[in-house]
Design an enzyme around this catalytic site. Structure first.
Site, PDB file in Angstrom:
ATOM      1  CD  GLU A 152      42.155  48.248  56.662  1.00 41.66           C
ATOM      2  OE1 GLU A 152      42.432  47.890  55.432  1.00 41.66           O
ATOM      3  OE2 GLU A 152      40.942  48.241  56.968  1.00 41.66           O
TER       4      GLU A 152
ATOM      5  CD  GLU B 146      38.873  49.816  53.293  1.00 37.50           C
ATOM      6  OE1 GLU B 146      40.134  49.548  53.511  1.00 37.50           O
ATOM      7  OE2 GLU B 146      38.291  49.064  52.456  1.00 37.50           O
TER       8      GLU B 146
END
Length: 410
Positions: free
Chosen positions: A326, A209
């Site tokens: 995710e 991320e």
């Protein structure tokens, strides 16, 4: 690609499969045949000259747990249960920087005990025929991450302003490159195979991320991705490579920002993934966090738009596979029930399946996260213990076998 449920179709397909084949057994598979690397052909994943469509999971904690030999059974348990549910890809960390139980104690200094924990994870994944996506660093301070790299430079007297200097300062970038090289060239103490030659590793991930507050356009991150992707490929051109993106749109196509959850994070899904050394695109999805003040219907509608927009972009602009790397539903959400989680996961799975069935770019999804029994300290609300959650395990298993069956049809 719509977000309405395709559960009936999937259920019929899985029922047919059950009549003609057994689900994957609990015992490890035979690896006597030469394993092959997962590759890219056009906008599809390919394995052994066939389309590779998968269902998988996140288990970020594996190296840390495996660094304690007395707890390695928990890694084995998760791989065994996941394999029994037909899951074939696991995403996990290949980093722990300067923190307790760190892999990298300081720049270039490693704890061999922790590295051997990662060796065990790779060897067990191979034993259970599960591919790994290994991430090199965290965006956040958990497990060290960008903040630790910048602090290391600061401790050495380097002039750095903030954590975003991670992307631009030559000293910090040098520390990162050294870690990447150390992991890729690591020779597994159990299998005696270098990581760069290990087909069980499906892909490397540049960062979990990435975000950049100093430049919301995405250009700073873009420059870093280009530099580091080229570096990874110069060491290892056998494995696939992805960035670790959440999917936020930036300045390349301003009209796409309407699909963001009301803000940007300094990345650009389009330009970042157009870099040729990046083999496939990823998105993450947490509408229960991103849109916490909105109701479940609004969050579900956002999820549908988020998946459809990125799937279309991957097919028409990027021309690369897409993975939902995710997603999940937290037990901490208001009004949470396991049946609500099952419905949510089923809806996400349905969209992935329909995209794949229709020749789209969605290659698979990785739910966050799977734990073994007795791992409460690693619980974050999203955890699933397959043995303790039979209805959720059934939803996962149906998707796994539906995607596997589809692999042989496309």
């Amino acid at each position: 690609m719509g977000f309405t449920s395709n559960c009936i179709h999937v259920a019929i397909l899985v029922l047919s499969l059950a009549l003609v084949s057994r689900a994957r057994v609990l015992d490890p598979v035979d690896h006597s045949s030469t394993p092959e690397f997962v590759r890219i052909q056009g906008s599809q994943f390919v394995l052994r000259r066939s389309t590779f469509l998968f269902n998988g999971f996140n288990a970020y904690w594996m190296m840390t747990v495996a660094s304690d030999p007395s707890k390695r059974h928990q890694v084995t348990e998760v791989f065994r249960d996941a394999s029994a549910a037909g899951m074939s890809v696991c995403r996990t960390w290949a980093f722990a920087d300067g923190s307790s139980n760190a892999l990298q104690l300081s720049p270039g200094t490693y704890d061999e005990r922790v590295f051997q924990g990662l060796d065990f994870v790779v060897s067990e994944a191979r034993r259970f025929n599960i591919f790994l996506i290994l991430s090199f660093v965290n965006n956040y301070k958990d497990y060290g991450g960008r903040p630790q790299y910048v602090q290391w430079a600061r401790n050495a007297g380097v002039q750095v302003n903030n954590d975003d200097d991670f992307y631009t300062h030559p000293v910090v970038k040098g520390h990162y490159r050294n870690h990447v090289q150390r992991v890729i060239t690591r020779i597994n103490t159990i299998t005696r195979v270098a990581y760069k030659d290990e087909p069980t590793i499906m892909a490397w991930e540049l960062m979990n991320e990435p975000r950049c507050e100093a430049d919301y356009s995405g250009r700073t991150v873009n420059g870093w991705v280009q530099e580091m992707a080229s570096f990874v490929k110069s060491i290892d051109n056998k494995h696939l490579l992805e960035i670790g993106m959440e999917g936020f749109y930036g300045d390349t196509m301003p009209e796409k920002k309407q699909f963001n959850p009301g803000y940007q994070v300094g990345t650009d899904f389009i330009s970042n993934h157009l870099i040729k050394e990046i083999d496939f695109a990823t998105i993450h999805a947490y509408p229960d966090i991103w849109l916490a003040k909105q109701n479940e219907d609004a969050q579900m509608a956002f999820m549908g738009r988020w998946m459809e927009s990125h799937s279309t972009d991957a097919q028409t602009i990027l021309k690369k596979p897409l993975v939902i790397a995710e997603f999940g539903k937290s037990s901490k959400d208001p009004g949470f029930t396991s049946s609500a989680r099952d419905l949510y996961m089923g809806a996400v799975y349905s969209s992935i399946y329909k995209s794949a069935r229709n020749g789209g770019t969605l290659g698979g999804g990785l739910v966050w996260q799977v734990l073994a029994q007795g791992m409460q300290p690693y619980g974050d609300g999203y955890e699933i213990v397959l043995a303790d959650n039979p209805t959720t395990a059934a939803v996962i298993s149906r998707q796994s076998h539906a995607m596997a069956a589809l692999s042989h049809q496309v």
